[in-house]
Design an enzyme around this catalytic site. Structure first.
Site, PDB file in Angstrom:
ATOM      1  N   HIS A 106       0.801  -1.227   0.000  1.00 11.32           N
ATOM      2  CA  HIS A 106       0.000   0.000   0.000  1.00 11.32           C
ATOM      3  C   HIS A 106       0.834   1.277   0.000  1.00 11.32           C
ATOM      4  O   HIS A 106       0.290   2.374   0.052  1.00 11.32           O
ATOM      5  CB  HIS A 106      -0.996   0.003   1.172  1.00 11.32           C
ATOM      6  CG  HIS A 106      -0.387   0.257   2.514  1.00 11.32           C
ATOM      7  ND1 HIS A 106      -0.571   1.434   3.209  1.00 11.32           N
ATOM      8  CD2 HIS A 106       0.385  -0.522   3.302  1.00 11.32           C
ATOM      9  CE1 HIS A 106       0.064   1.364   4.361  1.00 11.32           C
ATOM     10  NE2 HIS A 106       0.652   0.194   4.438  1.00 11.32           N
TER      11      HIS A 106
ATOM     12  N   CYS B 202       1.933   4.965  11.892  1.00 15.72           N
ATOM     13  CA  CYS B 202       1.968   3.862  12.846  1.00 15.72           C
ATOM     14  C   CYS B 202       2.083   4.364  14.280  1.00 15.72           C
ATOM     15  O   CYS B 202       1.983   3.589  15.224  1.00 15.72           O
ATOM     16  CB  CYS B 202       3.146   2.938  12.533  1.00 15.72           C
ATOM     17  SG  CYS B 202       2.998   2.126  10.930  1.00 15.72           S
TER      18      CYS B 202
END
Length: 382
Positions: free
Chosen positions: A199, A324
């Protein structure tokens, strides 16, 4: 909407979407099934494996599919360390690695393994000399990323790999941000393992891959695992893998032209902001040691969160660091590695460019940032 957060995730390309739909419709059988449809699916899986191997000049049996960059990092490191550990193992990484890599090494520390964290210079690069001095007789593994996701800084993989290979240390590199954007040829690069993600290159989420050299030992993390040569359990996501491969082919084909175009957008952005250059701190380097896609910066007197929210009101998407780590109040990994003060770290925001961005979008983004500064300073924009 202007999307400038490609280092976090890219939109799927039409080519990747088409490959996903075709594979989901025509190759739905389990690749481990023995009937004709299963064999048909397995053939597609192996074709994808061969295609990805070709990009990095590897052998097909050295490519193993995963669910993404984080799993690629974790499984690669766990598999390698498990097979090569010693009673007094020592391992090396850098202070600027992705959280998934740090989580592996932090776990090793809790289990009694000695871990050395290399620092970075003012641009974010490690010192090869420090690396040489850090290697010990019992060093078995090192993991140093290729491109940093917050600043775009490029580590000198060939120099690092040459030092580690001479010392007999296995070398893993997180190449999630560099895959298909920069040349990676494992027949010339002294590396043993690499991690990729779908991705980040206009492919689907939930897809990734690991390169594991046939010249190193690795153990299956999960006993009795049969899929992906024992590397990862569970039925493979064949539609996702097909879309990932299609996106990789497309991205690799436009690698050189894409780099030039992104560099043009980057230079345009800074030209538009030239009146306020004195207020900016751009992280990284101004030379070839930085991937142009990623702009990590701060503006004196403005928190990164303020810039993000201001741009978001105008439909412009950026970030304040690695996705993240979103939701955490602590400074980003790279800001800590660079020894930025809490105030400097709070100024940080990231703009990451993609091949579908236009010059008009870049100009518009710069205009909003200038408006933001003029407004805060009580000046009239124009």
């Amino acid at each position: 909407m202007i999307y400038l957060d490609h280092a976090a995730s890219t939109p799927m390309s039409q080519t990747a979407l088409g490959a996903y739909v075709k594979a989901a419709k025509e190759y739905f059988a389990n690749t481990s099934s023995l009937h004709e449809q299963g064999e048909k699916s397995k053939q597609l899986l192996e074709k994808c494996r061969a295609e990805l191997a070709q990009f990095i000049h590897a052998s097909p049996n050295e490519i193993l599919f995963t669910s993404g960059g984080t799993e690629s990092n974790l499984l690669a490191l766990q598999s390698i360390f498990s097979a090569n550990r010693k009673t007094d193992s020592h391992v090396i990484t850098s202070a600027a690695e992705h959280p998934s890599v740090h989580s592996f090494f932090k776990k090793l520390e809790t289990e009694g393994t000695e871990v050395s964290y290399l620092g970075v210079d003012s641009s974010g690069r490690i010192s090869v000399e420090e690396l040489k001095q850090t290697i010990k007789r019992n060093t078995v593994l090192a993991s140093i990323q290729h491109v940093n996701s917050e600043t775009g800084i490029i580590q000198p993989l060939h120099e690092i790999g040459s030092v580690l290979r001479e010392a007999g240390v296995i070398f893993h590199s997180d190449c999630v941000q560099s895959f298909t954007k920069l040349p990676i040829h494992v027949d010339k690069l002294p590396v043993d393992a690499l991690s990729f993600s779908g991705h980040k290159i206009y492919g689907p989420k939930g897809t990734g891959a690991v390169y594991l050299s046939s010249g190193i030992k690795w153990d299956s993390v999960n006993p009795l695992t049969t899929h992906e040569s024992g590397f990862r359990p569970g039925t493979v996501n064949l539609p996702g893998i097909a879309a990932f491969t299609a996106a990789a082919i497309e991205s690799a084909e436009m690698q050189a032209s894409g780099l030039l175009y992104i560099q043009e957008l980057r230079e345009l952005f800074f030209r538009e902001l030239k009146p306020f250059t004195y207020k900016f701190l751009v992280e990284g380097s101004s030379d070839e040691a930085q991937l142009p896609h990623i702009i990590g910066m701060g503006i004196e007197g403005y928190e990164g969160q303020y810039i993000l929210l201001t741009l978001d009101r105008y439909g412009i998407c950026i970030s304040t660091g690695s996705a993240c780590q979103s939701g955490k109040q602590d400074p980003s990994v790279m800001m800590r590695a660079l020894n930025r003060t809490p105030q400097e770290a709070r100024r940080f925001f990231r703009i990451s460019l993609g091949v579908n961005n236009t010059k008009e979008e870049i100009i518009r983004t710069a205009e909003i940032i200038k408006e933001c500064i003029y407004e805060r300073e009580g000046k009239i924009y124009g």
